[in-house]
Design an enzyme around this catalytic site. Structure first.
Site, PDB file in Angstrom:
ATOM      1  N   SER A 129       0.853  -1.194   0.000  1.00 42.57           N
ATOM      2  CA  SER A 129       0.000   0.000   0.000  1.00 42.57           C
ATOM      3  C   SER A 129       0.883   1.236   0.000  1.00 42.57           C
ATOM      4  CB  SER A 129      -0.880  -0.004   1.247  1.00 42.57           C
ATOM      5  OG  SER A 129      -1.370   1.300   1.463  1.00 42.57           O
ATOM      6  N   HIS A 184      -1.273  -1.512  -4.079  1.00 45.89           N
ATOM      7  CA  HIS A 184      -2.548  -1.198  -3.416  1.00 45.89           C
ATOM      8  C   HIS A 184      -2.656   0.316  -3.230  1.00 45.89           C
ATOM      9  CE1 HIS A 184      -5.821  -2.378  -0.541  1.00 45.89           C
ATOM     10  NE2 HIS A 184      -5.493  -1.232   0.039  1.00 45.89           N
ATOM     11  N   ASP A 236      -4.985   3.360  -1.819  1.00 44.15           N
ATOM     12  CA  ASP A 236      -6.097   3.686  -0.928  1.00 44.15           C
ATOM     13  C   ASP A 236      -6.680   5.045  -1.280  1.00 44.15           C
ATOM     14  OD1 ASP A 236      -6.154   1.439   0.954  1.00 44.15           O
ATOM     15  OD2 ASP A 236      -4.125   2.086   1.476  1.00 44.15           O
ATOM     16  N   MET A 258      -9.298   7.780  -0.291  1.00 47.05           N
ATOM     17  CA  MET A 258     -10.111   8.193   0.874  1.00 47.05           C
ATOM     18  C   MET A 258     -10.674   9.590   0.638  1.00 47.05           C
ATOM     19  SD  MET A 258      -7.708   6.925   3.984  1.00 47.05           S
ATOM     20  CE  MET A 258      -6.883   5.335   3.972  1.00 47.05           C
ATOM     21  N   HIS A 296      -8.461   0.513  -3.769  1.00 48.42           N
ATOM     22  CA  HIS A 296      -9.357   0.324  -2.622  1.00 48.42           C
ATOM     23  C   HIS A 296     -10.082   1.640  -2.361  1.00 48.42           C
ATOM     24  CE1 HIS A 296      -9.595  -0.606   2.007  1.00 48.42           C
ATOM     25  NE2 HIS A 296     -10.788  -0.544   1.439  1.00 48.42           N
ATOM     26  N   MET A 303     -12.342   4.000  -0.440  1.00 54.13           N
ATOM     27  CA  MET A 303     -12.996   4.271   0.843  1.00 54.13           C
ATOM     28  C   MET A 303     -13.705   5.601   0.681  1.00 54.13           C
ATOM     29  SD  MET A 303      -9.924   2.838   3.194  1.00 54.13           S
ATOM     30  CE  MET A 303      -8.844   2.869   1.772  1.00 54.13           C
ATOM     31  N   MET A 333     -10.978  -6.158   6.239  1.00 47.52           N
ATOM     32  CA  MET A 333     -10.248  -5.056   6.891  1.00 47.52           C
ATOM     33  C   MET A 333      -9.894  -5.475   8.311  1.00 47.52           C
ATOM     34  SD  MET A 333     -10.064  -2.557   4.671  1.00 47.52           S
ATOM     35  CE  MET A 333      -9.246  -1.447   5.810  1.00 47.52           C
ATOM     36  N   ASP A 338      -6.263  -6.536   4.772  1.00 43.91           N
ATOM     37  CA  ASP A 338      -5.749  -5.168   4.693  1.00 43.91           C
ATOM     38  C   ASP A 338      -5.806  -4.491   6.053  1.00 43.91           C
ATOM     39  OD1 ASP A 338      -4.931  -2.702   3.775  1.00 43.91           O
ATOM     40  OD2 ASP A 338      -6.840  -2.196   2.828  1.00 43.91           O
TER      41      ASP A 338
END
Ligand code: DX5
Ligand code: ZN
Length: 215
Positions: free
Chosen positions: A7, A32, A34, A36, A65, A67, A136, A174
């Site tokens: 990540s 990966h 993220d 957000m 991913h 979020m 998660m 994760d």
């Protein structure tokens, strides 16, 4: 063999190209990323542009991913940017089935992520439709948190559900993954480990060795 998905959340953004190339060269299977939004989670990170940029510097699988809340209206942008897998949190939008269909119709892999507060039974109607399920093991939002041992049962349950129903999803873990709990994840049925701070805080000369030992 278990796949490692570093990540980039805790990477130095000014050195992102160099970092991703190093991870690529040293045995990472996926990268990966993220995403957000400061709404689904309290933190804000990147938008689709980062995928577009990373697509230029690595041919590894871009494991995105999301979020974010809502989800659906942003899917096309993340597809067009070059994502290979898009995983989202099903409780963050009204029609997760439709979102999975949008991602699948774009001929990339669709995934769902399970927030620690979400039970498997809340979302098991989606399992036949996805290629990846992320368990998660921290509350989503920040890197560097402690692995939640009480979420390991979900890995085990997902593995059993997969076997019993002949489902095809990969199980990813994760949050807080390190050399102590990687084996627990693997032994319970995980196929992919997203690893952030544990890997990126190490000396870059050791990436290859650490990725191997995580496997
Ligand atoms: C947390 C993110 C994770 C995080 C992992 O919300 O989804 O992917 O970057 O970082 P570590 O391994 O530091 O928990
Ligand atoms: Zn993540």
């Amino acid at each position: 063999m278990i796949k490692i998905s570093p990540s980039i959340l805790s990477a130095d953004i000014l050195k992102l190209e160099e970092e991703v190339k190093l991870l690529d060269k040293n045995g990472a299977d996926y990268i990966h990323i993220d995403i957000m939004d400061g709404h689904y989670v309290p933190n804000i990170t990147f938008g689709p542009n980062i995928i577009k940029s990373l697509r230029q510097v690595t041919s590894k699988i871009l494991d995105v991913h999301l979020m974010i809340k809502p989800v659906e209206k942003y899917i096309n942008e993340f597809v067009e940017a070059g994502s290979d897998i898009i995983t989202f949190h099903p409780e963050a939008d009204d029609n997760p089935e439709e979102i999975i269909k949008m991602i699948s119709d774009a001929e990339i892999k669709a995934g769902i992520a399970i927030h620690p507060k979400v039970n498997i039974t809340d979302i098991d109607h989606l399992f036949s439709k996805v290629q990846q399920i992320i368990v998660m093991t921290v509350k989503p939002g920040f890197g560097g948190q402690k692995f939640m041992n009480d979420q390991v049962q979900k890995i085990k349950d997902l593995d059993e559900i997969r076997k019993n129903n002949n489902y095809k999803y990969d199980i990813a873990v994760d949050g807080g993954v390190n050399n102590e709990n990687a084996k627990i994840c693997k032994d319970n049925g995980a196929d992919v480990l997203a690893v952030g701070s544990y890997l990126l805080s190490q000396n870059q000369n050791n990436y290859s060795e650490i990725i191997k030992s995580l496997r």
